[in-house]
Enzyme design. Structure first.
Site, short mmCIF file in Angstrom:
data_model
loop_
_atom_site.label_atom_id
_atom_site.label_comp_id
_atom_site.label_asym_id
_atom_site.label_seq_id
_atom_site.Cartn_x
_atom_site.Cartn_y
_atom_site.Cartn_z
N TYR A 1 -0.24 4.39 10.43
CA TYR A 1 -0.68 3.44 11.46
C TYR A 1 0.51 3.15 12.36
O TYR A 1 1.62 2.92 11.88
CB TYR A 1 -1.12 2.12 10.82
CG TYR A 1 -2.46 2.18 10.13
CD1 TYR A 1 -3.62 2.46 10.85
CD2 TYR A 1 -2.56 1.96 8.77
CE1 TYR A 1 -4.85 2.53 10.21
CE2 TYR A 1 -3.80 2.03 8.13
CZ TYR A 1 -4.94 2.31 8.86
OH TYR A 1 -6.14 2.38 8.24
N LYS B 1 2.34 1.84 7.24
CA LYS B 1 2.64 1.04 8.43
C LYS B 1 3.64 1.75 9.32
O LYS B 1 4.33 2.68 8.91
CB LYS B 1 3.21 -0.33 8.02
CG LYS B 1 2.19 -1.27 7.41
CD LYS B 1 0.98 -1.50 8.29
CE LYS B 1 1.23 -2.48 9.43
NZ LYS B 1 -0.02 -2.75 10.18
N HIS C 1 -0.01 1.54 16.09
CA HIS C 1 -0.33 0.40 16.97
C HIS C 1 0.76 0.18 18.01
O HIS C 1 1.23 -0.94 18.22
CB HIS C 1 -0.53 -0.88 16.14
CG HIS C 1 -1.71 -0.78 15.22
ND1 HIS C 1 -3.01 -0.77 15.67
CD2 HIS C 1 -1.79 -0.64 13.88
CE1 HIS C 1 -3.83 -0.64 14.64
NE2 HIS C 1 -3.12 -0.55 13.55
N ARG D 1 0.84 -1.20 0.00
CA ARG D 1 0.00 0.00 0.00
C ARG D 1 0.87 1.25 0.00
O ARG D 1 2.05 1.22 0.34
CB ARG D 1 -0.88 0.02 1.25
CG ARG D 1 -1.99 -1.01 1.23
CD ARG D 1 -2.71 -1.06 2.55
NE ARG D 1 -1.87 -1.58 3.61
CZ ARG D 1 -2.22 -1.65 4.89
NH1 ARG D 1 -3.40 -1.22 5.27
NH2 ARG D 1 -1.41 -2.14 5.79
N GLU E 1 -4.88 5.07 13.67
CA GLU E 1 -5.90 4.28 14.35
C GLU E 1 -6.48 4.93 15.60
O GLU E 1 -7.48 4.45 16.13
CB GLU E 1 -5.37 2.86 14.69
CG GLU E 1 -4.36 2.77 15.83
CD GLU E 1 -2.93 3.09 15.41
OE1 GLU E 1 -2.71 3.49 14.25
OE2 GLU E 1 -2.04 2.95 16.26
N ASP F 1 -2.95 -6.93 15.55
CA ASP F 1 -2.19 -5.67 15.56
C ASP F 1 -2.31 -4.96 16.91
O ASP F 1 -1.58 -4.02 17.18
CB ASP F 1 -2.61 -4.75 14.41
CG ASP F 1 -4.09 -4.47 14.38
OD1 ASP F 1 -4.83 -5.09 15.16
OD2 ASP F 1 -4.52 -3.64 13.57
N1 LIG Z 1 -4.78 -7.63 11.17
C1 LIG Z 1 -5.16 -6.64 10.39
O1 LIG Z 1 -4.70 -6.53 9.27
C2 LIG Z 1 -6.18 -5.64 10.86
C3 LIG Z 1 -6.78 -4.74 9.96
C4 LIG Z 1 -7.76 -3.86 10.45
C5 LIG Z 1 -8.14 -3.89 11.79
N2 LIG Z 1 -7.51 -4.78 12.64
C6 LIG Z 1 -7.84 -4.89 14.06
O2 LIG Z 1 -9.06 -5.57 14.24
C7 LIG Z 1 -9.56 -5.26 15.54
C8 LIG Z 1 -11.04 -4.90 15.46
O3 LIG Z 1 -11.18 -3.64 14.79
P1 LIG Z 1 -12.61 -2.97 14.50
O4 LIG Z 1 -12.39 -1.84 13.57
O5 LIG Z 1 -13.60 -4.01 14.16
O6 LIG Z 1 -12.96 -2.35 15.92
P2 LIG Z 1 -14.42 -1.91 16.41
O7 LIG Z 1 -14.22 -0.96 17.54
O8 LIG Z 1 -15.28 -1.50 15.27
O9 LIG Z 1 -15.04 -3.26 16.98
C9 LIG Z 1 -14.53 -3.91 18.08
C10 LIG Z 1 -15.70 -4.56 18.78
O10 LIG Z 1 -15.18 -5.43 19.79
C11 LIG Z 1 -16.14 -5.41 20.82
N3 LIG Z 1 -15.54 -5.98 22.02
C12 LIG Z 1 -14.67 -5.43 22.90
N4 LIG Z 1 -14.37 -6.32 23.87
C13 LIG Z 1 -15.07 -7.44 23.58
C14 LIG Z 1 -15.20 -8.72 24.20
N5 LIG Z 1 -14.55 -8.99 25.35
N6 LIG Z 1 -15.99 -9.65 23.61
C15 LIG Z 1 -16.66 -9.37 22.47
N7 LIG Z 1 -16.60 -8.19 21.85
C16 LIG Z 1 -15.81 -7.25 22.41
C17 LIG Z 1 -16.53 -3.94 20.95
O11 LIG Z 1 -17.75 -3.78 21.65
C18 LIG Z 1 -16.63 -3.55 19.47
O12 LIG Z 1 -17.95 -3.69 18.97
C19 LIG Z 1 -8.66 -4.13 16.03
O13 LIG Z 1 -7.67 -4.64 16.89
C20 LIG Z 1 -8.05 -3.59 14.78
O14 LIG Z 1 -6.83 -2.92 15.03
C21 LIG Z 1 -6.55 -5.63 12.18
#
Ligand SMILES: NC(=O)c1ccc[n+]([C@@H]2O[C@H](COP(=O)([O-])OP(=O)(O)OC[C@H]3O[C@@H](n4cnc5c(N)ncnc54)[C@H](O)[C@@H]3O)[C@@H](O)[C@H]2O)c1
Length: 368
Positions: free
Chosen positions: A89, A70, A91, A11, A113, A265
């Protein structure tokens, strides 16, 4: 704008269209040679937009505002310096060495983020979460194939044969998008969510097509035993992900089932999760295939670069106008993680046992 050097990251932080907007706004835009190639944007496209092409040294040494996708990797730490504002980003709640490098260098580090609206939305995380969420069932389905080391089950089943069970923990942006694609692939989907308000929204938009359950350690224990594919999608903004899947719980999961821990992440939501790359995305612990790629959207750069820059550009324009935008805009102020050698984001300071300095105090100290 710098070229990404992290493994398999294609990206870029600015498209030629974005460069043109900035140039028309009276700014000078310097793009590192080859920065856009992975996203199908050659140097000439930036030049046509009015940007200049420069070397890696030019870009890191001569710009005031440096756009990346990143976080800097260790070989880039020596390039961090006072007077540089980095917008990318980060993290860093899950990355102590980088936090210390940012603090020691005197750079201003704004994390995509943690840019947050007054209503608590995370506009710069959302598009990558949409993409990672949509990729998660696709990656999981692939890993569930027998030759890949999975159980050998087809997500959608066929007529007369039950589909796979997909458990999504966390029903936010990642979780919702993962559920929609898993449903589209014909899987039987359960979402565990902790926020009742969010569950009501999911209930409305998914209207009975998924099982929606309150997340608790007991519910996770019960649901995880049945899952063929578990998708970790929880977030506590800016903080480390809660370790909801303990080592003990892993032992109760089906043999050769798959865990796609998208929350990696932020440290991951399983005790056994550790970050992997697209080069070598999986490893196995206690018979469970772990897919923990920290930059999943990097696999689809043509989609991701456009989705990312659509949302970052308005903030880039504010910052390019004046770096003081970080104090003038509450949304950008929440994005500042490190400034003038101080950690200005509380959850990051807490994660590493470091001192927290409110942004206004750090800015005042910088001025004094
Ligand atoms: N690996 C990757 O490439 C990548 C890419 C994008 C996002 N992410 C990560 O994915 C994760 C989720 O991101 P998002 O945008 O969906 O966040 P978000 O805030 O939209 O959603 C997170 C949800 O988790 C819920 N939650 C919190 N604690 C909980 C628990 N104990 N049990 C059940 N649900 C719970 C919250 O209520 C919320 O609805 C983040 O860590 C983000 O950084 C990773």
């Amino acid at each position: 704008m710098a070229r990404e050097i992290k493994s398999q990251e294609y990206r870029v932080a600015l498209t030629p269209a974005g460069a043109r907007e900035l140039v028309q706004g009276g700014h000078e835009v310097l793009v590192e040679t080859g920065a856009g190639v992975g996203s199908a944007f050659p140097d000439e496209a930036y030049q046509r937009a009015g940007a200049r092409i420069g070397s890696v040294d030019d870009v890191w040494e001569r710009t005031e505002l440096l756009l990346k996708v990143k976080e800097p990797i260790a070989s880039e730490y020596p390039r961090l310096r006072p007077g540089l504002t980095l917008f990318t980003y980060l993290h860093i709640a899950a990355d102590e060495p980088l936090t210390r490098a940012l603090v020691d260098s005197g750079v201003t580090a704004i994390a995509y983020e943690t840019v947050e609206t007054d209503r608590g939305a995370l506009p710069l995380l959302a598009p990558m979460s949409e993409i990672a969420g949509r990729l998660a069932p696709q990656a999981g389905a692939d890993q569930l194939e027998k030759p890949k080391g999975g159980r050998g089950i087809l997500l959608g089943g066929v007529a007369g044969v039950a589909p796979a069970r997909v458990l999504v923990i966390g029903g936010g942006m990642v979780g919702y998008n993962a559920a929609v694609i898993a449903l589209g692939m014909g899987a039987q989907v359960t979402i565990l969510e902790r926020s009742v308000e969010r569950m009501r929204v999911l209930e409305q938009i998914l209207s009975g097509r998924v099982q929606l359950l309150m997340s608790s350690s007991l519910q996770i224990e019960e649901s995880i035993k049945d899952a063929d594919l578990t998708i970790g999608a929880v977030l506590i903004p800016g903080a480390l992900a809660p370790k909801l899947i303990t080592r003990e719980l892993l032992g109760t999961m089906k043999e050769a089932s798959v865990l796609v821990d998208v929350a990696i992440d932020q440290g991951g939501c399983a005790e056994t999760s550790r970050p992997t790359t697209h080069d070598d995305p999986t490893y196995v612990v206690d018979g469970v295939v772990h897919y923990c790629v920290a930059n999943m959207p990097g696999a689809v750069p043509i989609t991701s670069t456009r989705a990312l820059t659509n949302v970052t550009l308005p903030y880039v324009e504010q910052l390019a106008g004046s770096l003081r935008a970080i104090s003038a805009s509450a949304e950008l102020a929440r994005g500042v993680n490190v400034l003038g050698g101080r950690v200005t984001y509380e959850a990051v300071a807490d994660a590493h046992g470091m001192e927290y300095t409110p942004l206004d105090d750090a800015l005042a100290a910088g001025v004094a």
